[in-house]
Scaffold this motif. Structure first.
Motif, short mmCIF file in Angstrom:
data_model
loop_
_atom_site.label_atom_id
_atom_site.label_comp_id
_atom_site.label_asym_id
_atom_site.label_seq_id
_atom_site.Cartn_x
_atom_site.Cartn_y
_atom_site.Cartn_z
N LEU A 181 -10.18 0.82 -4.21
CA LEU A 181 -11.12 1.92 -4.03
C LEU A 181 -11.62 2.42 -5.27
O LEU A 181 -12.49 3.23 -5.21
N ALA A 186 -3.03 0.44 6.55
CA ALA A 186 -2.45 1.11 5.30
C ALA A 186 -3.14 2.36 4.94
O ALA A 186 -2.59 3.26 4.70
N LEU A 187 -4.58 2.16 5.23
CA LEU A 187 -5.48 3.66 5.12
C LEU A 187 -5.05 4.49 6.05
O LEU A 187 -4.69 5.82 5.71
N HIS A 230 -5.26 -3.68 6.35
CA HIS A 230 -5.96 -2.67 5.55
C HIS A 230 -6.35 -1.42 6.01
O HIS A 230 -5.73 -0.45 5.34
N GLY A 231 -6.57 -1.53 7.37
CA GLY A 231 -6.96 -0.35 8.09
C GLY A 231 -5.52 0.25 8.31
O GLY A 231 -5.65 1.61 8.23
N ASP A 243 -4.88 1.85 -4.51
CA ASP A 243 -6.12 2.68 -4.60
C ASP A 243 -7.06 2.13 -5.69
O ASP A 243 -8.42 1.74 -5.49
N ALA A 247 0.70 -1.45 -0.01
CA ALA A 247 -0.05 -0.05 -0.11
C ALA A 247 0.86 1.31 -0.20
O ALA A 247 0.46 2.09 -0.53
N SER A 305 1.01 2.97 -4.15
CA SER A 305 -0.23 3.65 -3.45
C SER A 305 -1.35 3.58 -4.65
O SER A 305 -2.56 3.40 -4.53
N GLN A 327 -1.77 6.09 4.93
CA GLN A 327 -2.07 6.68 3.69
C GLN A 327 -2.51 8.21 3.94
O GLN A 327 -2.22 8.93 3.26
N ARG A 328 -3.72 8.19 4.82
CA ARG A 328 -4.15 9.74 5.11
C ARG A 328 -3.65 10.28 6.20
O ARG A 328 -4.45 11.25 6.67
#
Length: 204
Positions: A114, A165-166, A162-163, A110, A102, A106, A169-170
């Motif tokens: 996403l 990674a997000l 996954h959480g 995504d 991730a 990136s 990322q944010r």
């Protein structure tokens, strides 16, 4: 003035890759929903009619990239699983590989997760996701006897990774814990903790 022509078929052969690279750049800038196929054409330096030789529409272009995302994940996850013979450590390595993918890819991440691509229209994506499941389930079955428990374990570890990674990322993790190494360590610890809850009882 002499105009040099491309060898026959060279431009056509490069077109697919040029469009994919343009789309990746646009996704990095705007996300998977923030551009049109025409913008990808302009970024690639080709006419707006050019992509239809390879892609019916923007989703078809994204689906091609999503498939590459799945293939890259599979390559990374298989390498992670081969790093140990202990199933718990294999799952920890998988979680680490997940967050690293991730962070390092990136745009592919995504697009894969996403973009909201229709797997009925693009069944190759569903098949690629199933291949990841088929690689990982035998490992979780070594930790949990029951197939349902083994699947739950896989989902929980993937969801935790996954959480994280997000969050990374944010920019949602506090500074001391937002470095790539820290996030990878957190993912590995989460995988070990979850595996410990599902581990089959050891004989006395």
């Amino acid at each position: 003035m002499t105009v040099k022509r491309r060898p026959t078929g060279t431009h056509h052969g490069d077109l697919r890759n040029a469009l994919e690279q343009a789309a990746l750049a646009l996704v990095r800038e705007r996300g998977p929903h923030g551009f049109t196929l025409a913008e990808a054409c302009r970024r690639a330096g080709v006419s707006v009619s050019a992509p239809y030789k390879h892609f019916a529409d923007r989703d078809a272009l994204l689906a091609s990239l999503a498939l590459k995302g799945y293939q890259e994940q599979r390559r990374r996850y298989r390498a992670a699983l081969s790093s140990s013979t202990d199933p718990v450590e294999q799952l920890a390595a998988f979680a680490t590989a997940y967050v690293r993918f991730a962070a390092e890819e990136s745009a592919l991440f995504d697009i894969t997760f996403l973009a909201g691509l229709d797997t009925e229209r693009h069944p190759e994506l569903a098949a690629a996701g199933t291949a990841l499941h088929d690689d990982l389930m035998p490992v979780t079955r070594l930790v949990a006897d029951d197939p349902d428990d083994a699947f739950d374990l896989l989902v929980q570890i993937a969801a935790a990774a996954h959480g994280l990674a997000l969050f990374q990322q944010r920019g949602m993790l506090p500074a001391p814990w937002s470095t790539p190494r820290s996030v990878a360590d957190q993912a590995a610890r989460a995988a070990r903790a979850l595996a410990g809850r599902h581990a089959r009882p050891r004989p006395a």
